[in-house]
Design a protein around this motif. Structure first.
Motif, PDB file in Angstrom:
ATOM      1  N   PHE A  64       0.897  -1.065  -0.254  1.00 40.09           N
ATOM      2  CA  PHE A  64      -0.063  -0.051   0.080  1.00 40.09           C
ATOM      3  C   PHE A  64       1.071   1.477  -0.080  1.00 40.09           C
ATOM      4  O   PHE A  64       1.880   1.220   0.414  1.00 40.09           O
ATOM      5  CB  PHE A  64      -0.773   0.026   0.971  1.00 40.09           C
ATOM      6  N   VAL A  65       0.081   2.431  -0.646  1.00 39.84           N
ATOM      7  CA  VAL A  65       1.534   3.663  -0.755  1.00 39.84           C
ATOM      8  C   VAL A  65       0.247   4.771  -0.581  1.00 39.84           C
ATOM      9  O   VAL A  65      -0.734   4.596  -1.704  1.00 39.84           O
ATOM     10  CB  VAL A  65       1.979   3.825  -2.455  1.00 39.84           C
ATOM     11  N   SER A  66       0.514   5.691   0.718  1.00 40.24           N
ATOM     12  CA  SER A  66      -0.743   7.132   0.647  1.00 40.24           C
ATOM     13  C   SER A  66      -0.320   7.818  -0.568  1.00 40.24           C
ATOM     14  O   SER A  66       0.637   7.371  -0.962  1.00 40.24           O
ATOM     15  CB  SER A  66       0.046   6.977   2.219  1.00 40.24           C
ATOM     16  N   HIS A  67      -1.572   8.105  -0.713  1.00 44.61           N
ATOM     17  CA  HIS A  67      -1.910   9.055  -1.666  1.00 44.61           C
ATOM     18  C   HIS A  67      -0.665  10.574  -0.777  1.00 44.61           C
ATOM     19  O   HIS A  67      -0.695  11.425  -1.948  1.00 44.61           O
ATOM     20  CB  HIS A  67      -3.062   9.976  -2.074  1.00 44.61           C
ATOM     21  N   GLU A  68      -0.508  10.722  -0.108  1.00 45.84           N
ATOM     22  CA  GLU A  68       0.517  11.298   0.641  1.00 45.84           C
ATOM     23  C   GLU A  68       1.871  10.947   0.379  1.00 45.84           C
ATOM     24  O   GLU A  68       2.600  12.612   0.558  1.00 45.84           O
ATOM     25  CB  GLU A  68       0.060  11.684   1.871  1.00 45.84           C
ATOM     26  N   VAL A  69       2.242  10.268  -0.479  1.00 42.50           N
ATOM     27  CA  VAL A  69       3.676  10.548  -0.319  1.00 42.50           C
ATOM     28  C   VAL A  69       4.662  10.604  -1.558  1.00 42.50           C
ATOM     29  O   VAL A  69       3.309  11.144  -2.067  1.00 42.50           O
ATOM     30  CB  VAL A  69       4.360   8.506  -0.396  1.00 42.50           C
ATOM     31  N   LEU A  70       5.529  11.224  -1.595  1.00 43.70           N
ATOM     32  CA  LEU A  70       5.789  12.212  -2.334  1.00 43.70           C
ATOM     33  C   LEU A  70       6.264  11.556  -3.708  1.00 43.70           C
ATOM     34  O   LEU A  70       6.490  10.640  -3.746  1.00 43.70           O
ATOM     35  CB  LEU A  70       7.304  12.462  -2.513  1.00 43.70           C
ATOM     36  N   PRO A  71       5.927  12.692  -4.641  1.00 44.31           N
ATOM     37  CA  PRO A  71       5.540  12.166  -5.873  1.00 44.31           C
ATOM     38  C   PRO A  71       6.927  10.780  -6.549  1.00 44.31           C
ATOM     39  O   PRO A  71       6.997   9.726  -7.818  1.00 44.31           O
ATOM     40  CB  PRO A  71       5.432  13.702  -6.854  1.00 44.31           C
ATOM     41  N   GLN A  72       8.360  11.912  -6.446  1.00 41.44           N
ATOM     42  CA  GLN A  72       9.205  11.422  -6.837  1.00 41.44           C
ATOM     43  C   GLN A  72       9.745   9.630  -6.137  1.00 41.44           C
ATOM     44  O   GLN A  72      10.719   8.437  -6.661  1.00 41.44           O
ATOM     45  CB  GLN A  72      10.898  11.834  -6.833  1.00 41.44           C
ATOM     46  N   THR A  73       9.011   9.476  -4.825  1.00 46.20           N
ATOM     47  CA  THR A  73       9.150   8.605  -4.332  1.00 46.20           C
ATOM     48  C   THR A  73       8.462   7.452  -4.548  1.00 46.20           C
ATOM     49  O   THR A  73       9.211   5.663  -4.824  1.00 46.20           O
ATOM     50  CB  THR A  73       8.327   8.555  -2.440  1.00 46.20           C
ATOM     51  N   VAL A  74       7.219   7.472  -4.946  1.00 45.48           N
ATOM     52  CA  VAL A  74       5.557   7.100  -5.609  1.00 45.48           C
ATOM     53  C   VAL A  74       7.112   6.467  -6.948  1.00 45.48           C
ATOM     54  O   VAL A  74       6.521   4.851  -7.344  1.00 45.48           O
ATOM     55  CB  VAL A  74       5.397   7.866  -5.957  1.00 45.48           C
ATOM     56  N   ALA A  75       8.164   6.752  -7.707  1.00 44.34           N
ATOM     57  CA  ALA A  75       8.431   6.513  -8.956  1.00 44.34           C
ATOM     58  C   ALA A  75       9.558   5.146  -8.959  1.00 44.34           C
ATOM     59  O   ALA A  75       9.165   4.520  -9.801  1.00 44.34           O
ATOM     60  CB  ALA A  75       8.934   8.041  -9.979  1.00 44.34           C
ATOM     61  N   LEU A  76       9.740   6.132  -7.409  1.00 40.87           N
ATOM     62  CA  LEU A  76      10.711   4.921  -7.628  1.00 40.87           C
ATOM     63  C   LEU A  76      10.595   3.323  -7.406  1.00 40.87           C
ATOM     64  O   LEU A  76      10.802   2.357  -7.677  1.00 40.87           O
ATOM     65  CB  LEU A  76      11.756   5.193  -6.110  1.00 40.87           C
ATOM     66  N   LEU A  77       9.315   3.679  -6.085  1.00 39.22           N
ATOM     67  CA  LEU A  77       8.355   2.289  -5.992  1.00 39.22           C
ATOM     68  C   LEU A  77       8.024   1.817  -7.477  1.00 39.22           C
ATOM     69  O   LEU A  77       8.116   0.113  -7.536  1.00 39.22           O
ATOM     70  CB  LEU A  77       6.843   2.357  -4.894  1.00 39.22           C
ATOM     71  N   GLU A  78       7.673   2.457  -8.009  1.00 38.73           N
ATOM     72  CA  GLU A  78       6.932   1.353  -9.321  1.00 38.73           C
ATOM     73  C   GLU A  78       7.821   1.348 -10.001  1.00 38.73           C
ATOM     74  O   GLU A  78       7.994  -0.068 -10.592  1.00 38.73           O
ATOM     75  CB  GLU A  78       6.171   2.588  -9.984  1.00 38.73           C
ATOM     76  N   THR A  79      10.099   2.029 -10.088  1.00 38.84           N
ATOM     77  CA  THR A  79      10.155   1.111 -11.397  1.00 38.84           C
ATOM     78  C   THR A  79      10.752  -0.035 -10.654  1.00 38.84           C
ATOM     79  O   THR A  79      10.723  -1.017 -10.860  1.00 38.84           O
ATOM     80  CB  THR A  79      11.895   2.363 -11.246  1.00 38.84           C
ATOM     81  N   ARG A  80      10.852  -0.587  -8.829  1.00 43.71           N
ATOM     82  CA  ARG A  80      11.041  -1.358  -8.036  1.00 43.71           C
ATOM     83  C   ARG A  80      10.284  -2.230  -8.132  1.00 43.71           C
ATOM     84  O   ARG A  80      10.298  -3.610  -7.792  1.00 43.71           O
ATOM     85  CB  ARG A  80      11.832  -1.172  -6.989  1.00 43.71           C
ATOM     86  N   ALA A  81       8.653  -1.923  -8.128  1.00 48.21           N
ATOM     87  CA  ALA A  81       8.185  -3.057  -7.967  1.00 48.21           C
ATOM     88  C   ALA A  81       7.926  -3.882  -9.010  1.00 48.21           C
ATOM     89  O   ALA A  81       8.117  -5.535  -8.650  1.00 48.21           O
ATOM     90  CB  ALA A  81       7.214  -2.379  -7.309  1.00 48.21           C
TER      91      ALA A  81
END
Length: 947
Positions: A170-187
């Motif tokens: 689960f990724v909160s909507h409050e997470v920083l956009p650049q962090t979301v991008a890295l999570l997507e890359t790694r997931a």
């Protein structure tokens, strides 16, 4: 002598010395040596097409002119980046001090006790502020740290039996956009499904293994996550928090309410913005996860005398040992930046940090109250340093940029403002004036700060921090300066002697390359400012990309990866994207030679590939017959070959083009590890040998200093078919037409550090770069010849030459009772850091002198090695009381009243005459690694607390 020539200053041996060295190695000329070393079929036929070399004076004027193209606005953008005050005592004595920035990773603990203590301070600071049990010695950036947190929780989920098959995160909507991008890359490559949403609506019944929350939220709202974390833990869902480090001075520590991992960045603890980096991210977790934590950990142990000592702990969990079974491919830390952040806490202490945090909070409240008084809606009910307001954002932006101010524009009706420690009343008034003028209101002047508190009682900090004496002692500049110097004296860096580490390339980090880093025109730019505010940066970055394209022979470059390991991962992800674009979803086999660096297989697994290992032939080269067999077996599913060139054994394999052709003929792409690129520049290149992508270690070949174990920069250069897939960024557009998601948090990674390599290439030019490569090869072969008859060289090329590095075989010394590690420790007594020990072959040393060392320094090193060889001859298997086994010898030992050794004090400490002129004293005897791992203590608390 041309005193304006940077090449003359950078390259160690003079023309006369080169002639002497060529005579020693029995070569008629430098050209003959290169012909005998680099196969003719891969040699470049023309010089590198680069601009003429600049002198140092010209370059400094040039880079100053470029800096003036940057517009340094006051940026209140936030999103994980804040302008910070770099204390002058830290800037002058650490950031600008080669005693700190030229040191190597502290694998040889006895000569790195100062750096290790500084990192232990950093880890203690992180544990105290987060409330967690264990912190590592830093990671690359906050987004990477968050991705590593996800990977750790995915790795440990099998321990929770109910969660062994869970793959949702689960990724909160409050997470920083650049962090979301890295999570997507790694997931995606490893089969993690990301689910985005509001944490208040989270379905605790679904099949999740973990979750990540932002603390405070990305636009400043502080949420009370205690109930969420409690419910998640009850369901075996582990929670990571990405937390602002300064806010933790005021907010409840996540460890106190059950977080499993806490990550963030320490950039605002006295580190320049630098258009995105380098900065030190932090990573803290529970001791239960100590075997899965990524990166490096500094731990407490004891030396042979039982004295307190430090070293890197739990190294068997790293990818050097675990290879494709490692949790992470990260093999570096941001040491120089972590040292600075830790020293910021040492200098300010608990009360100083509270003063800074209170000041930031009061200024934020004052601004919020003033804007609310103007009738502007402020929507955050609880906040620390960031407010979000409803307003005509388009109108505000026009006037704000006219007044050299940046806000974070969320949409046409909303913007956020993040306050930092540099903000004074005059800046608050400038912000308010933007709003009053835009809205046509009468001017308002803030004359004093408002009282108040917008942190609710249930999220206020309720635990103490920074109580250790180190954070309560050095608050005057005099004391701080002396403390930094005390630690510096415990470390051996390049400003003392050569560090001849094979595969790590510890070359000169010239002062003219480093000076621009202190210029605020480069340092004070937020990574998400409009592009027209960073025109100087973009000219440098474009030129550096072009220079690297020319050097590699490739068509495109991404500077985003901020370490060599990230470069490996980025290169493999572009290959993965290329195969997916060609509808070859099944291509997932990555062939890797047995001799490859441990990050190679770890990176391949992270990119969703399956590793197949190919054998090494007796001469140290890739076993081509075995390679053909493995390729034929996996032809349908072949994705890539990872190859290091010249090889990890220090040899230019003449069949390299045949090797790359085998891969291409079977539908694969070739990734070249750029660890040894400094043996190629100007003589050959990755495109010529048939590679499709390579990463470059700018901290090796292109002179960014190692900083005691970081920063590094690991850009990738790619052939035309891979250019469309170069990585993107979610806020500033970068990358190719079909870009993969981000590899690092900032659009251009560690942009500030890229200035160093730009300077190196610009001042050397085509001839200088090529001559540097030739001299690296000459210096290595000179050492090889001088050690001939004392130490056998394990591998050489077909004509008996080494490349830029060589491996000497020390395995036979076991018959004298001497291990290779004894030689490494004995070299300390001679004033040298050991070469690379037992990689890629156990019981050997890999020596790489670089082009920067003069013949005098090479001779001192060779004299030391020959003297040690003589000491080995004088030992026997039954004799364990000798200078090698007892090495290193401390000043305390040598000056003690008692001397219980069968050799003299002079032989112990001054075995050769040159040593007396510049003696380096280790502060501890040989450290006990096993003891420290059995009694793990990774903070400033006394080891007795852990026993």
């Amino acid at each position: 002598m041309n005193t304006n020539s940077f090449q003359r200053r950078h390259i160690g041996p003079s023309t006369t010395e080169q002639e002497k060295m060529l005579t020693t190695i029995k070569a008629a000329s430098l050209a003959q040596l290169i012909d005998e070393t680099v196969p003719d079929n891969i040699r470049l036929k023309s010089p590198l097409d680069l601009a003429p070399a600049m002198s140092e004076y010209q370059y400094l004027a040039h880079v100053k002119t470029l800096s003036e193209k940057n517009k340094v606005f006051k940026s209140y953008i936030g999103l994980g980046y804040h302008e910070a005050i770099v204390p002058s005592v830290i800037q002058r004595n650490i950031l600008e001090n080669p005693g700190w920035y030229t040191a190597y990773t502290p694998y040889q603990a006895e000569i790195a006790q100062g750096r290790l203590e500084a990192l232990l301070n950093y880890q203690t600071m992180i544990c105290d502020l987060t409330g967690m049990e264990l912190a590592n010695a830093s990671l690359l950036d906050e987004a990477t740290a968050a991705a590593e947190a996800m990977a750790l929780l995915f790795d440990v989920r099998e321990r929770a039996k109910k969660k062994a098959k869970a793959n949702k995160f689960f990724v909160s909507h409050e997470v920083l956009p650049q962090t979301v991008a890295l999570l997507e890359t790694r997931a995606t490559p490893i089969g993690i499904e990301l689910v985005f949403g509001n944490h208040e609506d989270f379905d605790f019944e679904a099949d999740y293994f973990g979750a990540i929350l932002q603390y405070p939220g990305k636009f400043g709202q502080i949420f009370d996550y205690e109930n969420f974390v409690k419910k998640a833990n009850e369901k075996d869902i582990k929670v990571a928090l990405a937390a602002d480090i300064l806010s933790l001075v005021k907010l409840k520590a996540p460890g106190t309410f059950g977080a499993s991992v806490v990550v963030g960045t320490t950039q605002r603890f006295g580190i320049p913005l630098g258009y995105g980096g380098p900065h030190a991210a932090y990573f803290a977790t529970k001791e239960a996860y100590k075997r899965s934590i990524p990166g490096r950990i500094i731990g407490v142990t004891k030396d042979l005398n039982g004295k307190h000592a430090l070293r890197m702990a739990l190294q068997t969990r790293e990818q050097h040992i675990k290879r494709e079974k490692a949790t992470s491919n990260i093999c570096t830390a941001q040491v120089l930046l972590a040292v600075m952040a830790g020293m910021y806490a040492v200098y300010h202490g608990k009360e100083g940090l509270q003063f800074i945090a209170d000041g930031v909070h009061q200024k934020t409240i004052t601004l919020a109250n003033t804007l609310t008084g103007l009738g502007i809606e402020q929507i955050n009910t609880s906040y620390f340093d960031t407010i979000t307001v409803k307003v005509d954002a388009k109108k505000i932006k026009i006037l704000a940029e006219k007044n050299e101010i940046n806000f974070n524009y969320i949409d046409n009706e909303t913007l956020s403002i993040s306050i930092n420690e540099t903000v004074e009343l005059s800046e608050l008034n400038a912000i308010v004036a933007i709003f009053t003028e835009t809205l046509g209101l009468s001017p308002v002047v803030i004359s004093s700060l408002s009282e108040g508190n917008k942190i609710l009682e249930n999220v206020k900090r309720n635990t103490s921090f920074l109580n250790h004496s180190v954070f309560n002692t050095y608050h005057s500049e005099t004391d701080m300066m002396r403390y930094i110097k005390k630690l510096e004296r415990k470390d051996l860096a390049l400003n003392h002697s050569m560090i001849s580490l094979g595969s790590c390339t510890m070359k000169l980090n010239a002062a003219s390359e480093m000076l621009p880093l202190s210029n605020p025109q480069w340092g004070n730019i937020h990574p998400f400012v409009p592009l027209n505010q960073a025109e100087g940066y973009h000219e440098v970055l474009r030129k550096l990309e072009h220079q690297l394209n020319i050097v590699t022979g490739f068509a495109g470059t991404s500077l985003q990866p901020n370490s060599g390991a990230q470069g490996e991962f980025a290169g493999l992800m572009t290959i993965r994207a290329y195969h997916l674009a060609n509808k070859n979803v099944h291509r997932n086999i990555c062939i890797i030679p047995a001799s490859a660096h441990g990050t190679n297989p770890a990176s391949a697994v992270m990119a969703g590939m399956k590793v197949i290992v190919t054998k090494t032939a007796e001469n140290g080269n890739i076993d081509i017959d075995d390679l053909r067999e493995k390729v034929a077996l996996h032809s349908e599913n072949l994705a890539a070959l990872m190859v290091t060139y010249p090889s990890t054994h220090g040899v230019f394999e003449s069949e390299i083009q045949d090797i790359t052709k085998i891969i291409h003929d079977n539908g694969g792409q070739v990734y070249m590890d750029g660890a040894n690129m400094n043996a190629q520049v100007g003589l050959t290149n990755p495109a010529t040998i048939g590679a499709d992508v390579c990463h470059l270690n700018l901290h090796k070949t292109f002179a960014i200093p190692h900083g005691g174990g970081g920063p590094g920069v690991g850009p990738i250069c790619v052939a035309p078919q891979l250019v469309p897939f170069l990585p993107s960024n979610p806020i500033i557009e970068t990358g190719g037409e079909h870009a993969i998601s981000a590899i690092s948090a900032a659009p251009w990674g560690s942009a500030l550090a890229c200035l160093i390599s730009y300077g190196y290439i610009t001042m050397l030019g085509s001839k200088g770069l090529t001559d540097a490569t030739k001299m690296a090869i000459l210096n290595a072969n000179y050492i090889k010849e001088r050690l001939n008859g004392h130490y056998p060289t394990l591998y050489t090329g077909e004509k008996g030459r080494a490349a830029h590095e060589m491996i000497i075989d020390c395995r036979d010394f076991k018959q004298n009772g001497i291990e290779v590690v004894d030689i490494a420790k004995r070299l300390i007594d001679y004033g040298f850091h050991a070469p690379t020990v037992s990689f890629p072959v156990g019981g050997t040393m890999m020596i790489e002198p670089t082009e920067s060392e003069s013949i005098a320094e090479l001779d001192r090193f060779c004299d030391a090695m020959i003297s040690i060889r003589e000491e080995i001859r004088n030992t026997s298997l039954a004799d364990d009381n000798n200078p090698l086994k007892n090495a290193p010898h401390t000043q305390e030992m040598v000056t003690a009243d008692d001397w219980p050794f069968p050799y003299t004090r002079k032989q112990a400490a001054f075995p050769l005459t040159y040593i007396a002129e510049n003696k380096f004293w280790p502060t501890v005897r040989r450290v006990d690694d096993a003891y420290g791992d059995r009694n793990l203590n990774c903070s400033c608390n006394p080891i007795e607390d852990y026993m």
